[in-house]
Motif scaffolding. Structure first.
Motif, PDB file in Angstrom:
ATOM      1  N   ALA A 102       6.887   8.307   3.308  1.00 41.63           N
ATOM      2  CA  ALA A 102       7.860   7.747   2.372  1.00 41.63           C
ATOM      3  C   ALA A 102       9.224   8.397   2.491  1.00 41.63           C
ATOM      4  O   ALA A 102      10.239   7.785   2.133  1.00 41.63           O
ATOM      5  CB  ALA A 102       7.337   7.884   0.939  1.00 41.63           C
ATOM      6  N   CYS A 103       9.278   9.625   2.998  1.00 42.33           N
ATOM      7  CA  CYS A 103      10.558  10.317   3.132  1.00 42.33           C
ATOM      8  C   CYS A 103      11.387   9.815   4.310  1.00 42.33           C
ATOM      9  O   CYS A 103      12.501  10.287   4.526  1.00 42.33           O
ATOM     10  CB  CYS A 103      10.325  11.824   3.258  1.00 42.33           C
TER      11      CYS A 103
ATOM     12  N   GLN B  78      16.121  15.141   1.651  1.00 43.20           N
ATOM     13  CA  GLN B  78      14.958  14.274   1.839  1.00 43.20           C
ATOM     14  C   GLN B  78      14.236  14.603   3.139  1.00 43.20           C
ATOM     15  O   GLN B  78      13.008  14.551   3.191  1.00 43.20           O
ATOM     16  CB  GLN B  78      15.379  12.808   1.824  1.00 43.20           C
ATOM     17  N   LEU B  79      14.964  14.940   4.184  1.00 39.93           N
ATOM     18  CA  LEU B  79      14.309  15.319   5.434  1.00 39.93           C
ATOM     19  C   LEU B  79      13.483  16.592   5.251  1.00 39.93           C
ATOM     20  O   LEU B  79      12.355  16.695   5.754  1.00 39.93           O
ATOM     21  CB  LEU B  79      15.357  15.505   6.531  1.00 39.93           C
ATOM     22  N   TYR B  80      14.028  17.561   4.533  1.00 40.81           N
ATOM     23  CA  TYR B  80      13.244  18.765   4.264  1.00 40.81           C
ATOM     24  C   TYR B  80      12.087  18.477   3.319  1.00 40.81           C
ATOM     25  O   TYR B  80      11.023  19.108   3.410  1.00 40.81           O
ATOM     26  CB  TYR B  80      14.138  19.866   3.704  1.00 40.81           C
ATOM     27  N   ARG B  81      12.267  17.520   2.427  1.00 41.98           N
ATOM     28  CA  ARG B  81      11.155  17.128   1.555  1.00 41.98           C
ATOM     29  C   ARG B  81      10.028  16.534   2.399  1.00 41.98           C
ATOM     30  O   ARG B  81       8.849  16.799   2.151  1.00 41.98           O
ATOM     31  CB  ARG B  81      11.649  16.116   0.526  1.00 41.98           C
ATOM     32  N   GLY B  82      10.395  15.756   3.396  1.00 42.38           N
ATOM     33  CA  GLY B  82       9.386  15.231   4.305  1.00 42.38           C
ATOM     34  C   GLY B  82       8.671  16.337   5.059  1.00 42.38           C
ATOM     35  O   GLY B  82       7.448  16.274   5.265  1.00 42.38           O
TER      36      GLY B  82
ATOM     37  N   LYS C 140       0.829  -1.202   0.000  1.00 47.16           N
ATOM     38  CA  LYS C 140       0.000   0.000   0.000  1.00 47.16           C
ATOM     39  C   LYS C 140       0.860   1.248   0.000  1.00 47.16           C
ATOM     40  O   LYS C 140       0.563   2.233  -0.665  1.00 47.16           O
ATOM     41  CB  LYS C 140      -0.930  -0.010   1.209  1.00 47.16           C
ATOM     42  N   LEU C 141       1.951   1.196   0.749  1.00 51.30           N
ATOM     43  CA  LEU C 141       2.838   2.346   0.821  1.00 51.30           C
ATOM     44  C   LEU C 141       3.418   2.666  -0.544  1.00 51.30           C
ATOM     45  O   LEU C 141       3.442   3.815  -0.981  1.00 51.30           O
ATOM     46  CB  LEU C 141       3.966   2.081   1.827  1.00 51.30           C
ATOM     47  N   LEU C 142       3.866   1.631  -1.270  1.00 53.37           N
ATOM     48  CA  LEU C 142       4.407   1.872  -2.600  1.00 53.37           C
ATOM     49  C   LEU C 142       3.366   2.513  -3.507  1.00 53.37           C
ATOM     50  O   LEU C 142       3.645   3.442  -4.264  1.00 53.37           O
ATOM     51  CB  LEU C 142       4.885   0.549  -3.214  1.00 53.37           C
ATOM     52  N   THR C 143       2.135   2.012  -3.423  1.00 51.27           N
ATOM     53  CA  THR C 143       1.064   2.541  -4.258  1.00 51.27           C
ATOM     54  C   THR C 143       0.754   3.990  -3.922  1.00 51.27           C
ATOM     55  O   THR C 143       0.636   4.850  -4.797  1.00 51.27           O
ATOM     56  CB  THR C 143      -0.202   1.690  -4.088  1.00 51.27           C
ATOM     57  N   THR C 144       0.654   4.276  -2.631  1.00 49.48           N
ATOM     58  CA  THR C 144       0.248   5.615  -2.236  1.00 49.48           C
ATOM     59  C   THR C 144       1.355   6.632  -2.430  1.00 49.48           C
ATOM     60  O   THR C 144       1.086   7.802  -2.675  1.00 49.48           O
ATOM     61  CB  THR C 144      -0.219   5.633  -0.782  1.00 49.48           C
TER      62      THR C 144
ATOM     63  N   ALA D 102      -1.653  11.587   0.688  1.00 53.74           N
ATOM     64  CA  ALA D 102      -0.698  12.674   0.888  1.00 53.74           C
ATOM     65  C   ALA D 102       0.127  12.460   2.147  1.00 53.74           C
ATOM     66  O   ALA D 102       1.345  12.668   2.155  1.00 53.74           O
ATOM     67  CB  ALA D 102      -1.439  14.013   0.953  1.00 53.74           C
ATOM     68  N   VAL D 103      -0.518  12.040   3.229  1.00 52.85           N
ATOM     69  CA  VAL D 103       0.221  11.800   4.473  1.00 52.85           C
ATOM     70  C   VAL D 103       1.180  10.625   4.312  1.00 52.85           C
ATOM     71  O   VAL D 103       2.327  10.672   4.771  1.00 52.85           O
ATOM     72  CB  VAL D 103      -0.758  11.567   5.643  1.00 52.85           C
ATOM     73  N   LEU D 104       0.736   9.573   3.635  1.00 47.29           N
ATOM     74  CA  LEU D 104       1.629   8.442   3.400  1.00 47.29           C
ATOM     75  C   LEU D 104       2.805   8.839   2.507  1.00 47.29           C
ATOM     76  O   LEU D 104       3.891   8.262   2.618  1.00 47.29           O
ATOM     77  CB  LEU D 104       0.863   7.279   2.779  1.00 47.29           C
ATOM     78  N   GLY D 105       2.602   9.844   1.669  1.00 47.19           N
ATOM     79  CA  GLY D 105       3.721  10.366   0.898  1.00 47.19           C
ATOM     80  C   GLY D 105       4.775  11.004   1.780  1.00 47.19           C
ATOM     81  O   GLY D 105       5.968  10.946   1.471  1.00 47.19           O
ATOM     82  N   ALA D 106       4.350  11.592   2.898  1.00 46.57           N
ATOM     83  CA  ALA D 106       5.320  12.127   3.864  1.00 46.57           C
ATOM     84  C   ALA D 106       6.046  10.988   4.575  1.00 46.57           C
ATOM     85  O   ALA D 106       7.260  11.051   4.806  1.00 46.57           O
ATOM     86  CB  ALA D 106       4.618  13.040   4.870  1.00 46.57           C
TER      87      ALA D 106
END
Length: 600
Positions: free
Chosen positions: A59-60, A114-118, A9-13, A53-57
């Protein structure tokens, strides 16, 4: 509970959130190229999209630039337990481990970005989710889910900032999406200001999050216990020592705030709340089981001991995955050698453990696996870490580098020991509650046999020393020790002590003069049997090996000299190396960012 479904699910989201929105970064060096024209009205138009969107965070947190390897296994060494990969200066991982990090180091920029991207992704959810009509006027279920997602984003942002602060100190602080906050070239904000903000955020989040059993998802996502535990941890760092330039006219010094006990109080209170929820979070009776039977088997730890772990998506790519068990741990030496075995357990750390402490042989590994899946002994100077090892995973012989093993962010044993530490500090001596929490961790380490743990110290200083030791025995290889030593202002002292102790081992001096020069072992043992030793690690070698046993040159002083002493913490300087310099690319991109002090 099997976690693999969440990984998929994480990969998908993660893919979904990138497609849904052009998540622009806050600065040039943090930018993410937009791939779609979908904006926040669409992304935050439904609960399911907001969740994406939250799961995208989330991912970082993972991958090569996150806890998949760099934040977990590059940045956290050297310490008084383990050493990063030995060898000459490389302006890469070896220099990071041995405290010679330069702004041009090739391993700085991408994790920093990546941390700032998160942070940017979390900022978007924190900003837009409360503006959704469903947040205040949806069904009860919709409102509950959105408030939980908002809270998860607050905790994620706190974790991203915490990781940045403990590695770089004062930082540019961004608490709005870059599309809203037009001041994109900020100078540093004092870390205490950022800490105060995220401590308040975590308090807000804790009130909105469910406890583990009612959450409906695995502990790869944040629950109330995780938020409170993280708040306790950050409070101890807020009240601890750190390298500060503004406190002295003659240069940076390690200092802590005058009101540090206020933050110990926060830590104590948060830990106490979690400890009261014994049906939600407790210790696994077996220390080994936490790693062998849960994390390394992609399973949920059933006692709630792992409050939060970074979900890694197993596969052939490095996006969101981890190299736990490949970069570190024992090596498979079949037709082709697989695995780096890059982290070295210091002999002094191995001998910190009592002979009956069950944590020793979980944390320290003294073998490789050959083509026949039999164990081959390693000498003392060549021990590796063992909590994330390939022979505790179905992919023992795999040539892959990414195994999908999750990284534990915080465990319940940390909650117990933080509580004990805070109680001792606040009361200037250990209270009965502090001693009970301490002994609960220690007794589990001895397989539940309280008769083996000895007498717990009853004075402030002695109990603090015991806490420092116990945290080392409990959390070796989990990325905690270096930062603990910094917040206690003990890093230089402990690194120097290790160097003195290593020299004593090589010179056969007390207290190491009774170590065995050779170990006798039974060859050709299977992975299920484990290593079988014919003599004690803690007594001189008997003159004759037992029948059928082979001899290993265990002490091998030349190995310690050649592999460890020349590399271990070789460039550390107090009041200089406790923080990294900012990546040169970040300095180039932001004219208002001041470089941390470092030694060229």
């Amino acid at each position: 509970m099997i976690k693999q479904s969440y990984k998929n699910k994480l990969l998908t989201t993660v893919t979904t959130v990138i497609l849904l929105t052009g998540l622009a970064g806050c600065k040039k060096y943090l930018s993410i190229d937009p791939v779609s024209s979908f904006g926040p009205d669409y992304v935050y138009g439904s609960v399911s999209n907001a969740e994406s969107a939250v799961l995208g965070a989330y991912a970082c947190l993972g991958g090569d630039q996150g806890y998949g390897i760099r934040l977990s296994m590059y940045y956290t060494y050297d310490n008084d337990e383990m050493m990063g990969q030995e060898g000459a200066a490389d302006n890469e991982r070896r220099d990071i481990a041995h405290y010679n990090t330069q702004p041009s180091n090739t391993q700085l920029a991408n994790p920093f970005n990546q941390l700032y991207r998160g942070i940017e992704r979390a900022n978007q959810s924190i900003y837009f989710i409360p503006q959704m009509s469903l947040y205040s006027s949806g069904t009860a279920n919709e409102q509950s889910r959105l408030k939980g997602l908002y809270a998860e984003a607050l905790v994620l942002r706190a974790q991203f900032y915490f990781e940045l602060i403990r590695n770089w100190g004062d930082l540019p602080a961004h608490f709005l999406p870059s599309s809203v906050d037009k001041d994109l070239f900020k100078t540093q904000t004092d870390r205490d200001t950022i800490y105060n903000r995220i401590l308040n955020d975590l308090a807000e989040a804790s009130a909105l999050l469910p406890w583990r059993k009612s959450a409906g998802y695995s502990n790869e996502r944040i629950t109330q216990g995780a938020a409170r535990a993280l708040r306790a941890r950050i409070a101890l760092f807020r009240g601890g020592y750190s390298l500060r330039s503004e406190t002295s006219s003659y240069g940076p010094v390690m200092a802590r705030p005058a009101d540090y006990k206020n933050y110990y109080q926060i830590a104590k209170d948060e830990c106490a709340i979690i400890m009261q929820q014994s049906s939600e979070h407790n210790l696994n009776p077996s220390f080994q089981s936490v790693f062998k039977d849960a994390l390394n088997k992609y399973l949920e730890e059933p006692n709630g001991e792992v409050l939060w772990e970074v979900g890694m998506a197993g596969g052939s790519t490095n996006f969101g995955d981890s190299k736990l068990g490949y970069y570190n741990g024992p090596r498979y030496t079949g037709t082709a050698s697989q695995g780096n075995s890059a982290l070295t357990v210091l002999p002094t750390y191995f001998y910190l453990f009592d002979s009956t402490d069950t944590r020793r042989d979980v944390t320290c590994t003294y073998y490789n696996i050959n083509a026949s899946l039999q164990l081959v002994a390693r000498v003392m100077s060549d021990m590796v870490d063992g909590k994330f090892r390939r022979d505790w995973n179905p992919i023992t012989t795999s040539a892959a580098q990414y195994f999908g093993v999750n990284w534990p962010v915080i465990r319940f044993s940390d909650v117990l020991l933080m509580f004990a530490e805070a109680e001792n500090e606040l009361n200037s001596s250990p209270t009965p509650a502090a001693i009970a929490a301490f002994e609960k961790v220690r007794t589990r380490g001895y397989g539940g046999d309280a008769s083996k743990i000895g007498t717990t110290p009853a004075t402030y200083t002695a109990f603090f020393e015991a806490i420092m030791k116990e945290r080392s025995l409990e959390f070796g290889g989990e990325g905690i020790r270096k930062y603990d030593l910094i917040r206690w202002n003990k890093l230089g002292e402990k690194l120097n002590l290790v160097k003195t102790q290593l020299a004593a081992i090589v010179a056969n001096q007390a207290p190491y003069d009774q170590l065995p020069k050779n170990m006798y072992y039974l060859p050709n043992q299977s992975m299920s049997t484990g290593m079988v030793w014919g003599n004690s690690f803690y007594k001189p070698t008997p003159a004759t090996a037992p029948t059928g046993y082979s001899t290993l040159a265990w002490l091998g002083g030349s190995g310690i000299t050649n592999k460890i002493i020349g590399s271990f913490a070789r460039s550390f300087e107090p009041n200089m190396r406790e923080l990294f310099p900012f990546p040169q690319a970040a300095i180039d991109a932001n004219p208002n960012l001041r470089q941390n002090r470092y030694k060229p």
